[in-house]
Design a protein around this motif. Structure first.
Motif, PDB file in Angstrom:
ATOM      1  N   UNK A 114     -16.303   8.853 -62.882  1.00 33.49           N
ATOM      2  CA  UNK A 114     -16.634   7.698 -62.043  1.00 33.49           C
ATOM      3  C   UNK A 114     -15.890   7.753 -60.718  1.00 33.49           C
ATOM      4  N   UNK A 144     -21.286  16.742 -64.584  1.00 33.35           N
ATOM      5  CA  UNK A 144     -21.404  15.595 -63.671  1.00 33.35           C
ATOM      6  C   UNK A 144     -20.444  15.719 -62.494  1.00 33.35           C
TER       7      UNK A 144
ATOM      8  N   UNK B  15     -19.292   4.181 -73.691  1.00 28.56           N
ATOM      9  CA  UNK B  15     -18.932   5.581 -73.947  1.00 28.56           C
ATOM     10  C   UNK B  15     -19.830   6.179 -75.029  1.00 28.56           C
ATOM     11  N   UNK B  18     -23.309   6.839 -73.582  1.00 26.01           N
ATOM     12  CA  UNK B  18     -23.325   8.021 -72.723  1.00 26.01           C
ATOM     13  C   UNK B  18     -23.520   9.285 -73.557  1.00 26.01           C
ATOM     14  N   UNK B  19     -22.858   9.315 -74.720  1.00 25.72           N
ATOM     15  CA  UNK B  19     -22.996  10.499 -75.582  1.00 25.72           C
ATOM     16  C   UNK B  19     -24.403  10.583 -76.179  1.00 25.72           C
ATOM     17  N   UNK B  28     -25.770   9.862 -65.557  1.00 20.37           N
ATOM     18  CA  UNK B  28     -24.568   9.894 -64.718  1.00 20.37           C
ATOM     19  C   UNK B  28     -23.721   8.682 -65.081  1.00 20.37           C
ATOM     20  N   UNK B  29     -22.450   8.935 -65.362  1.00 23.54           N
ATOM     21  CA  UNK B  29     -21.520   7.824 -65.597  1.00 23.54           C
ATOM     22  C   UNK B  29     -21.067   7.297 -64.247  1.00 23.54           C
ATOM     23  N   UNK B  30     -21.166   6.035 -64.048  1.00 21.91           N
ATOM     24  CA  UNK B  30     -20.707   5.487 -62.762  1.00 21.91           C
ATOM     25  C   UNK B  30     -20.091   4.108 -62.958  1.00 21.91           C
ATOM     26  N   UNK B  31     -19.282   3.674 -61.976  1.00 16.93           N
ATOM     27  CA  UNK B  31     -18.701   2.347 -62.104  1.00 16.93           C
ATOM     28  C   UNK B  31     -19.800   1.285 -61.978  1.00 16.93           C
ATOM     29  N   UNK B  42     -17.836   0.466 -66.979  1.00 15.19           N
ATOM     30  CA  UNK B  42     -18.509   1.764 -67.076  1.00 15.19           C
ATOM     31  C   UNK B  42     -20.009   1.535 -67.282  1.00 15.19           C
ATOM     32  N   UNK B  45     -26.142   5.637 -65.541  1.00 11.92           N
ATOM     33  CA  UNK B  45     -27.266   5.693 -64.606  1.00 11.92           C
ATOM     34  C   UNK B  45     -28.308   6.672 -65.145  1.00 11.92           C
TER      35      UNK B  45
END
Lengths: 199, 90
Positions: A114, A144, B15, B18-19, B28-31, B42, B45
């Motif tokens: 992030x 990523x 989390x 996401x897996x 995509x992991x994003x804030x 978390x 996307x």
């Protein structure tokens, strides 16, 4: 014989105030003795702003700064020093871990993803991103982060990846972004930067 | 819509999602965007075409429907326009 002011043992800003008082009193030809180089620098700055020249002699840890009249005063604004650490500008990012912080690894991994996402979307980019130790794994193994680094690279960031570290972890042939680098280049980037943020 | 954003009730759901999703979809992991409040920090996307499939995968994995919401996100002039696609409004 010029007036000799004794400012030895006096803390900043006393030596400067003493010299200023002498100049304000109409005397631009005098010697002031101080015992540290910071005071010398500050006195030289004062002299410049007051249109004086200085000559400094050191003997046994005592600096004798001789003022003499010369030229025109320089406006103070032009002599003010740059702040030691600019808030914006040329900075470097040092990544020595493959996650952020200590604690649950899974969380730290997602935090660093992030972080790079956010950095790649922002406007204040580092000049250089430096990867060492397990940080190098990000440039080879984390899909990523690799994508974000490619964006950062295309926007002008230089990416330095420690070759010794890639080698140590046996992933040199898997590097996906950035340039293989060494301690000389990486330490130079740190020293050249106005600030280094470490993850 | 530039992308779909899945936000979660807590970090552990984010989390694990996401897996689960990462095995089948491009994620995509994003804030979590500032425009979206009251969810964990978390977010995941996904591509605009993948959000329904993502929701299906999460439900199949046993995640309860009240643990996540899905927004469409469109960037404009440096800000984000967000609209709820699925899930209970806050």
């Amino acid at each position: 014989m010029a007036v000799v002011l004794d400012a030895k043992g006096k803390a900043c800003p006393m030596p400067v105030l003493m010299a200023k008082k002498e100049i304000d009193g109409g005397n631009r030809e005098f010697v002031i003795e101080v015992d540290n180089s910071t005071a010398v620098k500050n006195l030289e700055k004062l002299a410049l702003s007051q249109g004086c020249a200085t000559a400094t002699q050191e003997k046994d840890g005592v600096f004798a700064v001789a003022f003499s009249a010369s030229g025109e005063p320089v406006p103070a604004a032009e002599t003010e020093a740059e702040p030691a650490v600019p808030i914006k500008g040329h900075w470097a990012l040092f990544v020595g871990h493959d996650c952020i912080g200590d604690g649950e690894r899974e969380l730290g991994t997602n935090l660093i993803r992030m972080f790079f996402y956010t950095l790649s979307q922002g406007d204040d980019l580092p000049k250089a991103i430096l990867f060492m130790n397990s940080g190098v794994k990000l440039t080879a193994l984390d899909e990523q982060v690799v994508e974000h680094l490619k964006v950062l690279e295309s926007r002008g960031c230089e990416i330095y990846v420690c070759g010794t570290c890639l080698n140590f972890y046996g992933i040199a042939d898997q590097l996906k972004v950035g340039n293989v680098s060494n301690m000389y280049d990486i330490s130079k980037q740190m020293l050249d930067a106005a600030k280094v943020i470490t993850l | 819509m530039d992308y779909a954003l899945i936000v979660f009730a807590n970090t552990h759901s984010a989390i694990s999602a996401q897996k689960i999703l990462g095995e089948k979809l491009s994620v995509i992991i994003m804030p979590t965007l500032r425009e979206i409040s009251k969810s964990c920090g978390i977010s995941v996307r996904v591509n605009p075409d993948d959000w329904q499939r993502a929701s299906q995968l999460l439900l199949e994995s046993g995640m309860s429907h009240d643990m996540y919401r899905i927004y469409s996100v469109t960037s404009m002039d440096g800000a984000h326009a967000v609209a709820l696609l699925e899930g209970a409004p806050v």
